[in-house]
Design a protein around this motif. Structure first.
Motif, PDB file in Angstrom:
ATOM      1  N   LYS A 172      33.314  34.624  54.572  1.00 43.03           N
ATOM      2  CA  LYS A 172      33.393  33.537  55.562  1.00 43.03           C
ATOM      3  C   LYS A 172      34.192  32.357  55.029  1.00 43.03           C
ATOM      4  N   GLY A 173      35.134  32.637  54.130  1.00 39.46           N
ATOM      5  CA  GLY A 173      35.999  31.597  53.583  1.00 39.46           C
ATOM      6  C   GLY A 173      35.440  30.907  52.350  1.00 39.46           C
ATOM      7  N   MET A 174      34.232  31.273  51.914  1.00 37.76           N
ATOM      8  CA  MET A 174      33.602  30.616  50.769  1.00 37.76           C
ATOM      9  C   MET A 174      33.765  31.406  49.461  1.00 37.76           C
ATOM     10  N   THR A 175      34.230  32.644  49.545  1.00 38.28           N
ATOM     11  CA  THR A 175      34.412  33.474  48.352  1.00 38.28           C
ATOM     12  C   THR A 175      35.801  33.246  47.771  1.00 38.28           C
ATOM     13  N   THR A 176      35.890  33.180  46.451  1.00 38.72           N
ATOM     14  CA  THR A 176      37.167  33.115  45.754  1.00 38.72           C
ATOM     15  C   THR A 176      37.607  34.547  45.461  1.00 38.72           C
ATOM     16  N   VAL A 177      38.844  34.872  45.811  1.00 41.20           N
ATOM     17  CA  VAL A 177      39.360  36.225  45.605  1.00 41.20           C
ATOM     18  C   VAL A 177      40.317  36.211  44.419  1.00 41.20           C
ATOM     19  N   VAL A 178      40.080  37.109  43.468  1.00 39.50           N
ATOM     20  CA  VAL A 178      40.887  37.192  42.256  1.00 39.50           C
ATOM     21  C   VAL A 178      41.522  38.572  42.179  1.00 39.50           C
ATOM     22  N   GLY A 179      42.797  38.603  41.862  1.00 42.31           N
ATOM     23  CA  GLY A 179      43.495  39.880  41.734  1.00 42.31           C
ATOM     24  C   GLY A 179      44.607  39.797  40.708  1.00 42.31           C
ATOM     25  N   ARG A 180      45.332  40.897  40.578  1.00 42.81           N
ATOM     26  CA  ARG A 180      46.465  41.009  39.663  1.00 42.81           C
ATOM     27  C   ARG A 180      46.080  40.639  38.234  1.00 42.81           C
ATOM     28  N   ILE A 181      44.904  41.038  37.788  1.00 42.68           N
ATOM     29  CA  ILE A 181      44.456  40.746  36.425  1.00 42.68           C
ATOM     30  C   ILE A 181      45.183  41.688  35.479  1.00 42.68           C
ATOM     31  N   ARG A 182      45.919  41.081  34.527  1.00 40.73           N
ATOM     32  CA  ARG A 182      46.680  41.879  33.591  1.00 40.73           C
ATOM     33  C   ARG A 182      46.937  41.085  32.320  1.00 40.73           C
ATOM     34  N   ARG A 183      47.337  41.778  31.276  1.00 38.55           N
ATOM     35  CA  ARG A 183      47.644  41.110  30.017  1.00 38.55           C
ATOM     36  C   ARG A 183      48.845  40.196  30.182  1.00 38.55           C
ATOM     37  N   ASP A 184      48.805  39.080  29.478  1.00 38.76           N
ATOM     38  CA  ASP A 184      49.910  38.127  29.491  1.00 38.76           C
ATOM     39  C   ASP A 184      50.636  38.241  28.154  1.00 38.76           C
ATOM     40  N   PRO A 185      51.967  38.412  28.139  1.00 35.00           N
ATOM     41  CA  PRO A 185      52.675  38.596  26.881  1.00 35.00           C
ATOM     42  C   PRO A 185      52.784  37.324  26.033  1.00 35.00           C
ATOM     43  N   ILE A 186      52.528  36.157  26.634  1.00 39.35           N
ATOM     44  CA  ILE A 186      52.598  34.904  25.883  1.00 39.35           C
ATOM     45  C   ILE A 186      51.196  34.382  25.568  1.00 39.35           C
ATOM     46  N   LEU A 187      50.331  34.325  26.568  1.00 38.46           N
ATOM     47  CA  LEU A 187      48.947  33.908  26.355  1.00 38.46           C
ATOM     48  C   LEU A 187      48.113  35.191  26.252  1.00 38.46           C
ATOM     49  N   ASP A 188      46.918  35.248  26.842  1.00 35.50           N
ATOM     50  CA  ASP A 188      46.104  36.463  26.737  1.00 35.50           C
ATOM     51  C   ASP A 188      46.000  37.249  28.037  1.00 35.50           C
ATOM     52  N   ILE A 189      45.805  36.529  29.142  1.00 34.32           N
ATOM     53  CA  ILE A 189      45.545  37.205  30.422  1.00 34.32           C
ATOM     54  C   ILE A 189      46.220  36.408  31.533  1.00 34.32           C
ATOM     55  N   LYS A 190      46.623  37.096  32.608  1.00 31.07           N
ATOM     56  CA  LYS A 190      47.149  36.412  33.790  1.00 31.07           C
ATOM     57  C   LYS A 190      46.538  37.042  35.029  1.00 31.07           C
ATOM     58  N   LEU A 191      46.393  36.213  36.077  1.00 31.97           N
ATOM     59  CA  LEU A 191      45.735  36.656  37.293  1.00 31.97           C
ATOM     60  C   LEU A 191      46.141  35.753  38.449  1.00 31.97           C
ATOM     61  N   ALA A 192      45.835  36.187  39.654  1.00 32.18           N
ATOM     62  CA  ALA A 192      46.073  35.398  40.863  1.00 32.18           C
ATOM     63  C   ALA A 192      44.717  35.060  41.473  1.00 32.18           C
ATOM     64  N   VAL A 193      44.550  33.809  41.875  1.00 30.40           N
ATOM     65  CA  VAL A 193      43.268  33.313  42.391  1.00 30.40           C
ATOM     66  C   VAL A 193      43.511  32.665  43.758  1.00 30.40           C
ATOM     67  N   LEU A 194      42.743  33.067  44.761  1.00 27.68           N
ATOM     68  CA  LEU A 194      42.892  32.535  46.115  1.00 27.68           C
ATOM     69  C   LEU A 194      41.577  31.930  46.593  1.00 27.68           C
ATOM     70  N   SER A 195      41.665  30.715  47.110  1.00 25.18           N
ATOM     71  CA  SER A 195      40.517  30.076  47.761  1.00 25.18           C
ATOM     72  C   SER A 195      40.977  29.480  49.079  1.00 25.18           C
ATOM     73  N   HIS A 196      40.085  29.494  50.055  1.00 24.38           N
ATOM     74  CA  HIS A 196      40.372  28.845  51.342  1.00 24.38           C
ATOM     75  C   HIS A 196      40.202  27.344  51.125  1.00 24.38           C
ATOM     76  N   ASN A 197      41.292  26.604  51.176  1.00 24.60           N
ATOM     77  CA  ASN A 197      41.270  25.196  50.800  1.00 24.60           C
ATOM     78  C   ASN A 197      40.467  24.302  51.731  1.00 24.60           C
ATOM     79  N   THR A 198      40.344  24.665  53.008  1.00 20.46           N
ATOM     80  CA  THR A 198      39.571  23.798  53.897  1.00 20.46           C
ATOM     81  C   THR A 198      38.122  24.256  54.007  1.00 20.46           C
ATOM     82  N   ILE A 199      37.878  25.568  53.977  1.00 21.50           N
ATOM     83  CA  ILE A 199      36.494  26.043  54.083  1.00 21.50           C
ATOM     84  C   ILE A 199      35.797  25.938  52.726  1.00 21.50           C
ATOM     85  N   ARG A 200      36.304  26.585  51.710  1.00 23.89           N
ATOM     86  CA  ARG A 200      35.688  26.503  50.378  1.00 23.89           C
ATOM     87  C   ARG A 200      35.963  25.146  49.749  1.00 23.89           C
ATOM     88  N   GLY A 201      37.107  24.593  50.065  1.00 21.14           N
ATOM     89  CA  GLY A 201      37.500  23.321  49.471  1.00 21.14           C
ATOM     90  C   GLY A 201      36.834  22.143  50.140  1.00 21.14           C
TER      91      GLY A 201
END
Length: 195
Positions: free
Chosen positions: A143-172
């Motif tokens: 219902k717009g309150m869950t944060t969705v995370v995807g594309r979790i993978r190793r980062d060649p410079i740091l340790d890990i990289k990922l994409a994070v999505l939140s509904h800015n008006t509902i969750r925010g």
């Protein structure tokens, strides 16, 4: 769980985050605006405050560095962050993706928040598709309150990289305010009759 050492993020922020009257349509059509006044600074200090600690009424910020870019994009709702993180105690390189996925999928709300009407279930949803999360397809998860995370993978410079999505008006903005009010009622800071 792994101790954050550094974070680098690129925030792709929806038009609704600009408020009214927002961004002129001719400025955003076929465009990305690589500047949102004050937003990069906020992205670099606000998480340090949120993840910090309060001791004897004094706030100590979390002890890690953040570098951020903020962009306004032609999306109606939903902020997407491309995030890279370096850990103090990273799991082994062969286990890092699974360890981060497990940590995110096992995250639970504090006990006091579990039965609030606005509490998301789940708090974090993992997306396994290689091209997700996407604002149009995933912003209404939980219902717009869950944060969705995807594309979790190793980062060649740091340790890990990922994409994070939140509904800015509902969750925010709106949903976050309602959620906080529900928590204040539950903790007894305000009464039901004041709401």
């Amino acid at each position: 769980l792994f101790g954050v050492k550094k974070a680098f993020m690129v925030s792709l922020q929806a038009l609704s985050g600009a408020g009214y009257p927002g961004v002129a349509s001719m400025d955003i059509l076929d465009n990305v605006i690589p500047y949102i006044e004050g937003e990069e600074e906020k992205l670099e200090w606000e998480p340090l405050k949120i993840l910090g600690s309060l001791n004897n009424g004094i706030l100590s910020q979390a002890d890690f560095q953040i570098s951020a870019h903020a962009n306004r994009v032609a999306v109606s709702d939903g902020h997407l962050v491309c995030l890279s993180v370096q850990f103090h105690n990273p799991p082994g390189k062969d286990q890092i993706v699974l360890a981060v996925q497990d940590a995110l999928s096992e995250y639970k709300l504090p006990e006091i928040s579990c039965d609030l009407p606005s509490s998301p279930d789940p708090v974090i949803a993992l997306s396994r598709e290689k091209d997700r999360p996407q604002p149009r397809l995933d912003r209404m998860t939980g219902k717009g309150m869950t944060t969705v995370v995807g594309r979790i993978r190793r980062d060649p410079i740091l340790d890990i990289k990922l994409a994070v999505l939140s509904h800015n008006t509902i969750r925010g903005a709106a949903g976050g305010s309602i959620y906080n009010a529900e928590l204040l009622v539950k903790k007894g800071y305000i009464s039901d009759s004041n709401v």
